[in-house]
Design a protein around this motif. Sequence first.
Motif, short mmCIF file in Angstrom:
data_model
loop_
_atom_site.label_atom_id
_atom_site.label_comp_id
_atom_site.label_asym_id
_atom_site.label_seq_id
_atom_site.Cartn_x
_atom_site.Cartn_y
_atom_site.Cartn_z
N UNK A 99 29.69 -35.62 47.98
CA UNK A 99 30.66 -35.21 49.30
C UNK A 99 31.20 -36.18 49.86
N UNK A 100 32.20 -35.98 50.66
CA UNK A 100 32.99 -36.95 51.44
C UNK A 100 31.89 -37.45 52.48
N UNK A 101 31.85 -38.68 53.15
CA UNK A 101 31.25 -39.25 54.55
C UNK A 101 31.39 -38.28 55.46
N UNK A 146 22.45 -36.09 48.27
CA UNK A 146 23.89 -36.17 48.58
C UNK A 146 24.23 -37.62 48.16
N UNK A 147 25.32 -38.00 47.62
CA UNK A 147 25.72 -39.17 47.29
C UNK A 147 27.29 -39.39 47.54
N UNK A 148 27.69 -40.66 47.79
CA UNK A 148 29.00 -41.07 47.58
C UNK A 148 29.23 -42.37 46.91
N UNK A 149 29.94 -42.34 45.82
CA UNK A 149 30.59 -43.47 45.28
C UNK A 149 32.14 -43.69 45.29
N UNK A 150 32.57 -43.10 46.53
CA UNK A 150 33.94 -43.15 46.81
C UNK A 150 34.53 -42.11 45.69
N UNK A 167 25.78 -38.07 36.48
CA UNK A 167 25.23 -39.00 35.80
C UNK A 167 23.80 -38.97 36.44
N UNK A 205 28.21 -47.22 33.55
CA UNK A 205 28.60 -47.62 34.81
C UNK A 205 28.44 -49.05 34.99
N UNK A 210 29.15 -52.00 38.13
CA UNK A 210 29.71 -52.10 39.72
C UNK A 210 30.67 -53.44 39.43
N UNK A 217 36.89 -47.09 45.20
CA UNK A 217 36.82 -48.36 46.24
C UNK A 217 35.30 -48.64 46.23
N UNK A 218 35.09 -49.84 46.32
CA UNK A 218 33.89 -50.60 46.52
C UNK A 218 33.22 -50.96 45.17
N UNK A 243 33.34 -49.11 42.46
CA UNK A 243 32.78 -48.22 41.53
C UNK A 243 33.49 -47.91 40.14
N UNK A 254 30.78 -48.38 50.88
CA UNK A 254 31.21 -50.00 51.02
C UNK A 254 30.23 -50.73 51.39
N UNK A 276 25.63 -56.08 39.94
CA UNK A 276 26.84 -55.50 38.94
C UNK A 276 26.05 -54.24 38.02
N UNK A 313 25.15 -44.71 46.21
CA UNK A 313 25.01 -44.65 47.65
C UNK A 313 24.28 -43.22 47.91
#
Lengths: 420, 414
Positions: A102-104, A165-169, A178, A269, A271, A406-407, A409, B157, B169, B174
């Motif tokens: 979900x979005x922040x 709940x998570x965000x990787x943009x 995953x 994956x 980073x 972004x970030x 990911x 971020x 890496x 998050x």
Amino acid sequence: MPIDRPTWPIIVVTGMGVVTSLGTGKQDNWRRLIAGESGIHHINRFSTEGLRTTIAGTVDYLPGHYNSVALTEELGRLAAQEAIEQAGVSSTAFPGPLFLAVPPTEYDWATRVLSARRVANPGHGDYAQFIAVAAGHREEYEPFLFGAFAQNLAERFGTRGSPISLSTACASGGTAIQLATEALQRGEADMALAIGSDGSITEEALIRFSLLSALTTRNDPPEAASRPFAKGRDGFVMAEGAGALVLETLDHARARGANILGVISGCGEKADTFHRTRSNPDGSAIIAAIKAAITDARLTTDDIDYINAHGTSTPENDKMECLGVTAVFGERAGSLPISSNKSMIGHTLSAAGAVEAVFTLLTLQNQIMPPTINYTEPDPAIPLDVVPNVARPARLRHAMSNSFGFGGQNVCLLLSAEPA
Amino acid sequence: MSRSPLHRDVWITGIGLLSSLGEGPDAHWQRLTDPAGPKPTLDETSFAPHPIHPLCAVNFDLQIPKKGDQRQMEPWQRIGTYTAGLALSNAGVAQQAELLDRTHMIVAAGGGERDIAVDTALANELAASNEPAGPFLNKRLAADLRPTLFLAQLSNLLAGSISIVHGVRGSSRTFMGEESAGADAVRVAGARLQAGQIDLALVGGSASAPRPEMMLLLSAGDVLLTGPYRPVWQRKEHPGFALGSMGAFVVLEDPAHAQARGARGLARLVTTISTMSRRVPGTEQAEGERLAAELAPYLAPGPLGVLSGASGAEPATSAERHLLAAIGRDRKTFVRATGTMLGHSIEAQFPANVALAALALSQGGFYPPFEPGPMEAPATEPVRQILVTGFGQRRGEAMALVTAIDNSGAANAN
């Protein structure tokens, strides 16, 4: 250091649901996607006066009024309901955990102004006063906690355990799948629900992306704005939607006689450490993520029949994705079909990885590759077969779905047709 | 419980802590075991009547050497990125490209800071005007928002900054959702290690206390402590928490992997249990009994230290008392609510308490009571196992069990 790895159980998909600007449900979405139709339109949710970008793939056709928090939850609910019904399990006592992209969460401006109106002398308040007069207004607290979506959906569907709940943009939907796959491989449950949902288009969200020069300004006609891999592409189109997948171990699915829709055959994956919004120019993280997914699936590059691209229509993303694909697939890259759903539905942000995983599985099921529309002029720097403008039948067994964000990911899923 | 064919131990091989009390494990150990009695560092004026625990003085250059990187961040990201560096250094992983390439990161995060001056000005103008908000907001937000502030705000971020500054890496995820995010980050990273999915993980989060926009949200929920400051267990009639600035990260590792690279284990992470009860009034005692029963199979004989994440917010803090009472029936427990000393750091609180548990066990000691009264009895026996609790302000109940590594700890690695 080599460690003996266990042989993980095979994870399959037994339910899928999707909502986008093209419509609600797999049937409508797939029909319109294969017809090359666009869901992008002029924004009428809020005033676009003075904005450089005035188009989006908002979901506006649902009855009722939603702010971004309520819409994100509702889109996720609709997609999950469809997925669970298809899987044929209880939609009030789902037998496994929830992973939710979900979005922040933030206040919308309407909420932010409420406190400023409550102070003794409106128009002259400061935060100390806003904080003092907010006390007791739990309606300005409960919905805006980051954990609210997940709890509401977890309780509605009766999922088990603490929902994630998570965000990787813009890779979030891929990450949800995953994480669910890994949990099932560990044996934590027999089934899991992965959802990506995003209904977060507001004036501030649009302006933020616009200030980073990420959005197209090609507003007319809206349906021609998203042009992944084409020459003259100038940014992505923000969009809303949700995708949901019921994941299950193969043994469990077979034992209960479930209809198997496809296999999560690999996840990769990596980073990126280069920059907040840009990939390393050498493409190393994208390349590593793609290779990791292929290795995880115990396949080789020759086995991959189709790529569902991240393909945002920004100059940078599409160039870097081409570089990554070319580096991994070598001479095959030019003839390996790769198309972008975002040419039609825009970029559904936190939902994109899940929405596009559903579309990739539908591609395998139907043996038809959706097109990349608006491909009127090829970019000579991107010599790929983007399935231009018209859907194309093909024999497909293994397909890849890319998500980058972004970030740094980078998530790559390998999806396969149902096991023989 | 995992049915994975592998079930490996999990070691904590690095801790990073940055808070109102200081920087690094030694500073925290000294402050929290001060022979004169541990004392919090408080700021009771800046956000009066709400006390906060402000960040200690930090030279951010030490872990974030590029000023350009620091400028891209606001305090929440700076604190977290700095502390992640402390944890990686503590584990001997910092600057080790080959290890960082296989380091899998889970960050627990909320959102980043907003521009308070812009928000205040625009909210005031909108509050005083009857004009439609849209065109005004479009014009002012486009003109007044700093373009790169968005990147300081996005939840993922912080992880992105850690990758850029420290070169992590392996993977980057998050988790969001207040206190539960911190507990689930520890749980999922631990489960991946136990099952043999990964060998090395970095887990944690951060918080910056002096954030007006956060205090606005929390004020609406009536979860902020209103002064005067009181220790956590004395807040029942005045419920709420004092926000604490905090960076907290731990490095989790497969014992065989740690030994192969010559790293020492500070403590074992035995298990993490996280749940989301419906918090139906009247069920607190039953929930406490249920959680105690779930924990019981993991406990060894002997006393139990408890580093409680109780915040003082209700009804969560009262619910946790039922859990602690249920556990305390069968064994000696020495409870310490770290919120008394460090404040409440939401997503970072659970990782912070896991780090403080590993710190105490690696020191072979435990913390003295943080407040007088019956909840926190002096430790009269050596503590070899520590329970970390995390009852979220609104939702989520979590526990982690952290134990000492025997001198023959090598035998634990399979």
